[in-house]
Design a protein around this motif. Structure first.
Motif, PDB file in Angstrom:
ATOM      1  N   ALA A  37       0.796  -1.223   0.000  1.00 22.27           N
ATOM      2  CA  ALA A  37       0.000   0.000   0.000  1.00 22.27           C
ATOM      3  C   ALA A  37       0.832   1.280   0.000  1.00 22.27           C
ATOM      4  O   ALA A  37       0.316   2.343  -0.336  1.00 22.27           O
ATOM      5  N   ASN A  38       2.113   1.202   0.357  1.00 27.36           N
ATOM      6  CA  ASN A  38       2.903   2.407   0.556  1.00 27.36           C
ATOM      7  C   ASN A  38       4.191   2.331  -0.252  1.00 27.36           C
ATOM      8  O   ASN A  38       5.053   1.487   0.007  1.00 27.36           O
ATOM      9  N   TYR A  39       4.330   3.238  -1.207  1.00 27.63           N
ATOM     10  CA  TYR A  39       5.492   3.251  -2.100  1.00 27.63           C
ATOM     11  C   TYR A  39       6.798   3.465  -1.330  1.00 27.63           C
ATOM     12  O   TYR A  39       7.811   2.831  -1.614  1.00 27.63           O
ATOM     13  N   THR A  40       6.777   4.348  -0.351  1.00 31.77           N
ATOM     14  CA  THR A  40       7.983   4.633   0.421  1.00 31.77           C
ATOM     15  C   THR A  40       8.443   3.408   1.191  1.00 31.77           C
ATOM     16  O   THR A  40       9.639   3.099   1.223  1.00 31.77           O
ATOM     17  N   THR A  41       7.511   2.697   1.785  1.00 30.87           N
ATOM     18  CA  THR A  41       7.855   1.476   2.509  1.00 30.87           C
ATOM     19  C   THR A  41       8.444   0.452   1.552  1.00 30.87           C
ATOM     20  O   THR A  41       9.442  -0.209   1.863  1.00 30.87           O
ATOM     21  N   ARG A  42       7.854   0.328   0.383  1.00 28.80           N
ATOM     22  CA  ARG A  42       8.360  -0.601  -0.634  1.00 28.80           C
ATOM     23  C   ARG A  42       9.803  -0.239  -1.014  1.00 28.80           C
ATOM     24  O   ARG A  42      10.666  -1.110  -1.080  1.00 28.80           O
ATOM     25  N   CYS A  43      10.058   1.043  -1.235  1.00 29.82           N
ATOM     26  CA  CYS A  43      11.415   1.487  -1.593  1.00 29.82           C
ATOM     27  C   CYS A  43      12.400   1.201  -0.471  1.00 29.82           C
ATOM     28  O   CYS A  43      13.532   0.766  -0.721  1.00 29.82           O
ATOM     29  N   LYS A  44      11.995   1.429   0.761  1.00 32.53           N
ATOM     30  CA  LYS A  44      12.878   1.170   1.900  1.00 32.53           C
ATOM     31  C   LYS A  44      13.147  -0.322   2.041  1.00 32.53           C
ATOM     32  O   LYS A  44      14.271  -0.732   2.354  1.00 32.53           O
ATOM     33  N   LEU A  45      12.140  -1.142   1.804  1.00 30.08           N
ATOM     34  CA  LEU A  45      12.318  -2.591   1.874  1.00 30.08           C
ATOM     35  C   LEU A  45      13.286  -3.067   0.793  1.00 30.08           C
ATOM     36  O   LEU A  45      14.169  -3.895   1.053  1.00 30.08           O
ATOM     37  N   ILE A  46      13.161  -2.524  -0.407  1.00 33.63           N
ATOM     38  CA  ILE A  46      14.079  -2.869  -1.499  1.00 33.63           C
ATOM     39  C   ILE A  46      15.495  -2.444  -1.130  1.00 33.63           C
ATOM     40  O   ILE A  46      16.450  -3.213  -1.282  1.00 33.63           O
ATOM     41  N   ASP A  47      15.633  -1.232  -0.620  1.00 33.37           N
ATOM     42  CA  ASP A  47      16.951  -0.721  -0.248  1.00 33.37           C
ATOM     43  C   ASP A  47      17.588  -1.572   0.849  1.00 33.37           C
ATOM     44  O   ASP A  47      18.770  -1.928   0.765  1.00 33.37           O
TER      45      ASP A  47
END
Length: 124
Positions: free
Chosen positions: A103-113
């Motif tokens: 649901a959250n793009y920022t969380t997704r980016c942080k998880l990828i990082d």
């Protein structure tokens, strides 16, 4: 990382094509500046005309097709990183992160990082 680098390179080619077209056709904004990209053209009529004309350029069409393919590859790679990152998370945190990543793009980016930074040799 390769998928991201490939997409970045293709998008830079697109920007180069746009800059070249703008310079060759002497397009300037009302304040006298030369736009660096098509979306930087201030006059709506000029923007529409230039946008339509550049979209029909064979090199732009070919590059755009490659950009779409590169975006799909990047999405697949990112989905794989998210899935791997979630698979090694503790069950309680995994449930929370799955919802947040969906649901959250920022969380997704942080998880990828975080997954990219992970020392995978420490994971069983």
């Amino acid at each position: 990382m390769l998928a991201k680098a490939n997409l970045d390179a293709l998008e830079e080619i697109e920007a180069d094509i746009e800059r070249k077209y703008i310079v060759e056709h002497n397009i300037v904004n009302a304040d006298g500046t030369t736009p660096t990209r098509i979306f930087c053209i201030d006059d709506d009529a000029t923007f529409e005309k230039v946008n339509a004309e550049t979209a029909e350029l064979p090199e732009m069409k070919a590059n755009f097709k490659e950009i779409l393919e590169a975006r799909d590859l990047l999405d697949e790679a990112e989905n794989g990183l998210v899935a791997y990152g979630l698979s090694i998370a503790p069950a309680k945190e995994r449930a929370v992160l799955e919802k947040a990543a969906a649901a959250n793009y920022t969380t997704r980016c942080k998880l990828i990082d975080m997954t990219l930074k992970l020392d995978a040799s420490t994971v069983r």
